[in-house]
Design a protein around this motif. Structure first.
Motif, mmCIF file in Angstrom:
data_model
loop_
_atom_site.group_PDB
_atom_site.id
_atom_site.type_symbol
_atom_site.label_atom_id
_atom_site.label_comp_id
_atom_site.label_asym_id
_atom_site.label_seq_id
_atom_site.Cartn_x
_atom_site.Cartn_y
_atom_site.Cartn_z
ATOM 1 N N VAL A 177 11.303 64.699 -39.046
ATOM 2 C CA VAL A 177 10.328 65.789 -38.975
ATOM 3 C C VAL A 177 10.566 66.654 -37.739
ATOM 4 C CG1 VAL A 177 7.880 66.291 -38.581
ATOM 5 C CG2 VAL A 177 8.559 64.618 -40.320
ATOM 6 N N LEU A 178 10.802 66.019 -36.607
ATOM 7 C CA LEU A 178 10.948 66.778 -35.363
ATOM 8 C C LEU A 178 12.184 67.670 -35.379
ATOM 9 C CD1 LEU A 178 9.770 64.054 -32.850
ATOM 10 C CD2 LEU A 178 8.661 66.265 -33.270
ATOM 11 N N GLU A 179 13.251 67.208 -36.006
ATOM 12 C CA GLU A 179 14.432 68.084 -36.097
ATOM 13 C C GLU A 179 14.082 69.363 -36.857
ATOM 14 O OE1 GLU A 179 18.146 66.525 -37.748
ATOM 15 O OE2 GLU A 179 18.716 68.581 -38.334
ATOM 16 N N GLU A 180 13.386 69.185 -37.959
ATOM 17 C CA GLU A 180 13.036 70.367 -38.764
ATOM 18 C C GLU A 180 12.102 71.309 -37.999
ATOM 19 O OE1 GLU A 180 14.476 71.189 -41.458
ATOM 20 O OE2 GLU A 180 15.608 69.305 -41.519
ATOM 21 N N LEU A 181 11.088 70.729 -37.369
ATOM 22 C CA LEU A 181 10.121 71.571 -36.651
ATOM 23 C C LEU A 181 10.800 72.324 -35.517
ATOM 24 C CD1 LEU A 181 6.977 69.240 -36.439
ATOM 25 C CD2 LEU A 181 7.559 70.920 -38.201
ATOM 26 N N ALA A 182 11.677 71.627 -34.768
ATOM 27 C CA ALA A 182 12.336 72.270 -33.631
ATOM 28 C C ALA A 182 13.278 73.372 -34.083
ATOM 29 C CB ALA A 182 13.089 71.235 -32.803
ATOM 30 N N ALA A 183 13.821 73.239 -35.281
ATOM 31 C CA ALA A 183 14.682 74.306 -35.800
ATOM 32 C C ALA A 183 13.882 75.579 -36.060
ATOM 33 C CB ALA A 183 15.378 73.839 -37.073
ATOM 34 N N GLY A 184 12.570 75.432 -36.199
ATOM 35 C CA GLY A 184 11.719 76.612 -36.369
ATOM 36 C C GLY A 184 11.089 77.051 -35.074
ATOM 37 N N CYS A 185 10.576 76.106 -34.287
ATOM 38 C CA CYS A 185 9.883 76.455 -33.042
ATOM 39 C C CYS A 185 9.795 75.190 -32.181
ATOM 40 C CB CYS A 185 8.484 77.001 -33.342
ATOM 41 S SG CYS A 185 7.442 77.218 -31.885
ATOM 42 N N LEU A 186 10.512 75.180 -31.089
ATOM 43 C CA LEU A 186 10.534 73.980 -30.256
ATOM 44 C C LEU A 186 9.141 73.644 -29.725
ATOM 45 C CD1 LEU A 186 12.146 71.730 -28.811
ATOM 46 C CD2 LEU A 186 12.268 73.266 -26.849
ATOM 47 N N ALA A 187 8.406 74.663 -29.303
ATOM 48 C CA ALA A 187 7.087 74.410 -28.715
ATOM 49 C C ALA A 187 6.178 73.711 -29.724
ATOM 50 C CB ALA A 187 6.459 75.713 -28.235
ATOM 51 N N SER A 188 6.238 74.163 -30.959
ATOM 52 C CA SER A 188 5.404 73.541 -31.992
ATOM 53 C C SER A 188 5.836 72.104 -32.240
ATOM 54 C CB SER A 188 5.490 74.338 -33.296
ATOM 55 O OG SER A 188 5.038 75.661 -33.086
ATOM 56 N N ALA A 189 7.131 71.875 -32.227
ATOM 57 C CA ALA A 189 7.625 70.512 -32.393
ATOM 58 C C ALA A 189 7.121 69.623 -31.264
ATOM 59 C CB ALA A 189 9.153 70.512 -32.429
ATOM 60 N N MET A 190 7.081 70.177 -30.057
ATOM 61 C CA MET A 190 6.638 69.381 -28.912
ATOM 62 C C MET A 190 5.168 68.976 -29.031
ATOM 63 S SD MET A 190 8.725 71.416 -25.929
ATOM 64 C CE MET A 190 8.261 70.453 -24.502
ATOM 65 N N THR A 191 4.371 69.794 -29.718
ATOM 66 C CA THR A 191 2.962 69.424 -29.896
ATOM 67 C C THR A 191 2.847 68.152 -30.736
ATOM 68 O OG1 THR A 191 2.540 70.674 -31.944
ATOM 69 C CG2 THR A 191 2.276 71.878 -29.870
ATOM 70 N N ILE A 192 3.802 67.947 -31.640
ATOM 71 C CA ILE A 192 3.801 66.759 -32.497
ATOM 72 C C ILE A 192 4.488 65.581 -31.811
ATOM 73 C CG2 ILE A 192 4.665 65.858 -34.700
ATOM 74 C CD1 ILE A 192 2.227 67.726 -34.866
#
Lengths: 379, 394
Positions: free
Chosen positions: B75-90
């Protein structure tokens, strides 16, 4: 190849060293390239250029008739060494003085030299370079800015990009394509205050805006501002670009060793182990030696050839590696820009531009490959 | 081509598809805005919360999905490919303190926090780093001293990712009169408690939307039931746990690095196919081709190391050696790939008008947080040679 300084250059160096020690304001020392507020940074470099000019120190290797001292290129190396050792900034017109001025001396008219070189040295006119376009970066020959003959001069329209400090410049050495002439690439001097010139700053990775877009909309260029022959601009530009790769970036390249010393001291002060900087030290010595070989070659009246792109690649990639090592060692202190690290962070970010401007690393490698006689990839 | 090494189950494939859709459709279009504003991407977090992504690794009995490090990495790889900051919230929810609470917390702590982590109503940060205790984590000085029925917490923490937004913190501390690896423990602290100074923040190079906080504790009262890991003089259990509990976070960090690098590569590939110079697309030149090949190889190599590490997850904590290798490879891949991608884009890469410069800024931070690449090398060398040399001056 003689890398030592002549007696005249040594005398010049010693006098300049004393003058800089007495004159350079403390706050101007060791300010990294591209730092801080653009207007303040430009003002500092412009004032420094003016002070150097008034002291008679700029361009010691230029002929006296052009405002120099008529000394050898070794005096210019002495000039750079003194400035680097003192942590002095580059004079604002380094771009114009080291890139365009040699081309103007080689291809321009007496009238052009008389009109432009003096104000350039005095820093009354700041110069920018109008080469790159949105569709003509590495492929500079693909430029499309058009110059339509109009009376004895031209009307110029098009767009330039990646134009350093265009916002602050009074003059621009501009590459255009003259319509109705085979090939037609021509070098001209553009007066930045002419109607139809619009400059827009481009915000970049560091948060500053030294690189600009320049829009040209039916801007007049006078006949006596054509440098060289119409249609011979590629030869003028090639000559200028060779100077950019050799002498134009020399101060920044020589600066690498000093930056490393400062970096090492800063890391020690912060209790960090600087042992990882050994690789950077080796690279910085290679850069230093190569730049000196380039200047020595020019001093002997020869072209540096492959050495110039080698120096550019070594310096620009070495600088990025040096700063990346700093981040590895000091970690979040650098990236959070706290406790006096802000300048280093900005230097790290600005270094990303260094493998792009002045010809990308890829283009430099093409030039090296060409010098080695390897087949071209251009088909 | 899918091989046994990179095979996913149907459920994992569905999870990836969900995260990718959200990342590309919802996160990526607004990533630059959050970075520019340097504000916590609250709308994105709420979106991710509603999609159930805060519940990924929370045990089923506490309202979560009960998944492991591997799924969190997907999940984190996918989220970071869109927006690192948003991935970091997760990242902090699925790989941070809630994992520690689930593993060694008390029943009361699990019941109090984990359902709220799962539904996204509580956000956690980990308070580990101190001004003099970064890579040297066991040099921490924040102290938990007995006081009446409970304790008092005193000290200062810095580089606390997401501190401004978080509702609760896992604070590492030590018993009085202990040093080094001796006497380390951890407590749970809610924000804005008595004795806690207002959280300060620091500007930073990348990951700007997720602020780094500075927290100062002066006689903060701590109840016995807030202690997750009791700091005990003469015990190194806390220090050992401290090293292990970082591994899920390190895997998550590596996953985000892979995602970030992938985004940079995808942008660069699109550009070299479109950009015309010398009469043809620059993808036709050998130089850019070799860069692209090296970038893709680094990404795939890092991902395979990461998946190996994530699959060593035992009782919630992946192996030290595998995790350190994976994070090292992923962090260096991210810096290399984003830098080369910027270079391929030339001046467009350098301008804030395009996302590439943000990728570069973001990549550097991933190689620092959760263990620098230098420290990771020390760890790998220690695991490979069996010789673990203390970096501390004796």
């Amino acid at each position: 190849m003689d890398l030592s300084l002549s007696g005249a250059a040594l005398d010049y160096r010693d006098e300049l060293r004393d003058w800089v020690a007495a004159t350079l304001p403390v706050g101007w020392r060791d300010v990294p390239v591209g730092i801080g507020d653009d207007a303040a940074y430009v003002a500092m470099r412009r004032d420094w250029g003016t002070m150097l000019h008034e002291g008679g120190w700029l361009a010691p290797h230029w002929p006296a008739a052009c405002g120099g001292r008529g000394l050898g290129v070794d005096a210019q190396l002495a000039f750079l060494d003194v400035l680097v050792a003192a942590g002095a900034p580059e004079p604002m017109n380094t771009n114009g003085m080291s890139i365009f001025a040699p081309a103007l001396m080689a291809f321009g008219t007496d009238d052009q030299r008389a009109r432009y070189l003096g104000p350039m040295l005095a820093h009354d006119d700041i110069w920018c370079q109008g080469f790159s376009e949105p569709g003509a970066g590495s492929d500079l020959g693909g430029l499309t800015t058009r110059a339509i003959p109009d009376g004895d001069g031209f009307v110029v329209s098009g767009q330039k990009v990646w134009t350093s400090y265009a916002l602050f410049a009074q003059r621009c050495y501009l590459m255009v394509r003259v319509t109705g002439v085979p090939d037609g690439v021509t070098m001209v001097v553009l007066h930045m205050d002419r109607p139809g010139v619009t400059v827009r700053p481009l915000r970049n990775l560091t948060g500053s805006s030294e690189f600009c877009e320049v829009f040209l909309d039916d801007v007049t260029v006078d006949a006596d501002d054509i440098v060289g022959e119409i249609g011979d601009g590629w030869r003028v530009a090639t000559y200028a670009l060779a100077r950019e790769r050799s002498t134009g970036l020399a101060q920044r390249a020589l600066q690498l060793s000093r930056e490393l010393e400062l970096m090492n001291a800063r890391l020690h002060a912060g209790g960090h182990d600087g042992a990882a900087l050994v690789g950077a030290f080796v690279r910085s010595r290679a850069v230093d030696s190569t730049v000196r070989r380039v200047l020595a070659t020019i001093a002997e009246g020869a072209e540096p050839g492959m050495l110039a792109p080698v120096a550019k690649v070594l310096w620009s990639e070495g600088h990025q590696a040096q700063l990346a090592t700093l981040v590895e060692i000091a970690g979040p202190e650098v990236t959070a820009a706290g406790d006096g690290w802000a300048d280093w962070l900005r230097a790290l970010l600005f270094s990303r531009a260094e493998t792009i401007y002045g010809g990308t690393s890829e283009i430099q490698r093409n030039l090296i490959a060409k010098s080695l006689g390897l087949p071209s990839d251009r088909g | 081509m899918t091989t046994p090494l990179d095979q996913l189950t149907d459920a994992q494939t569905e999870l990836v598809a969900l995260a990718r859709r959200i990342a590309q459709e919802e996160l990526r279009p607004r990533a630059a805005e959050w970075d520019r504003r340097a504000e916590f991407p609250e709308e994105q977090f709420q979106l991710l919360r509603k999609a159930g992504l805060t519940a990924l690794t929370v045990p089923v009995e506490y309202g979560g999905r009960g998944l492991g490090t591997f799924e969190a990495c997907l999940v984190l790889e996918e989220l970071a490919a869109g927006c690192l900051a948003s991935a970091m919230t997760i990242q902090m929810q699925v790989n941070g303190p809630p994992r520690v609470i689930a593993r060694i917390g008390t029943d009361q702590q699990r019941e109090e926090y984990l359902p709220r982590v799962a539904d996204g109503s509580v956000c956690f940060s980990i308070a580990m780093t101190e001004p003099q205790a970064g890579s040297d984590g066991t040099a921490l000085q924040t102290t938990l001293s007995p006081h009446g029925d409970g304790f008092l917490l005193n000290g200062e923490k810095c580089h606390i990712t997401g501190a401004l937004r978080s509702d609760a913190f896992l604070v590492f501390c030590r018993a009085p009169d202990t040093t080094g690896p001796d006497g380390i423990g951890a407590v749970l602290i809610d924000r804005d408690v008595e004795g806690m100074a207002p959280i300060e923040t620091e500007e930073k190079m990348g990951g700007r939307a997720i602020a780094e906080g500075i927290m100062r504790f002066t006689d903060v009262p701590v109840r016995a039931d807030q202690v997750v890991l009791m700091p005990r003089k003469g015990s190194r259990d806390g220090a050992r746990f401290l090293v292990r509990q970082f591994n899920p976070e390190r895997c998550g960090n590596a996953a985000m690095a892979v995602g970030l690098a992938r985004a940079a590569l995808e942008d660069a590939v699109a550009y070299v196919k479109e950009r015309q110079q010398f009469g043809r697309a620059i993808v036709e030149f050998q130089g850019p081709q070799w860069k692209i090949a090296d970038m893709a190889t680094a990404i795939d190599g890092a991902r395979l190391l990461l998946w190996r590490a994530a699959r060593t997850d035992v009782e919630g904590f992946p192996g030290i050696r595998e995790t350190a290798m994976a994070k090292l490879a992923a962090n260096e891949a991210a810096v290399m790939v984003t830098s080369e991608a910027l270079q391929l884009l030339g001046h467009k890469g350098y301008l804030t008008r395009y996302p590439m410069e943000r990728y570069v800024r973001d990549a550097f931070g991933l190689g620092i947080g959760g263990g620098t690449t230098g420290i990771l090398r020390n760890m790998v060398a220690g695991e490979v040679t069996g010789v673990r040399v203390s970096q501390r001056r004796s």
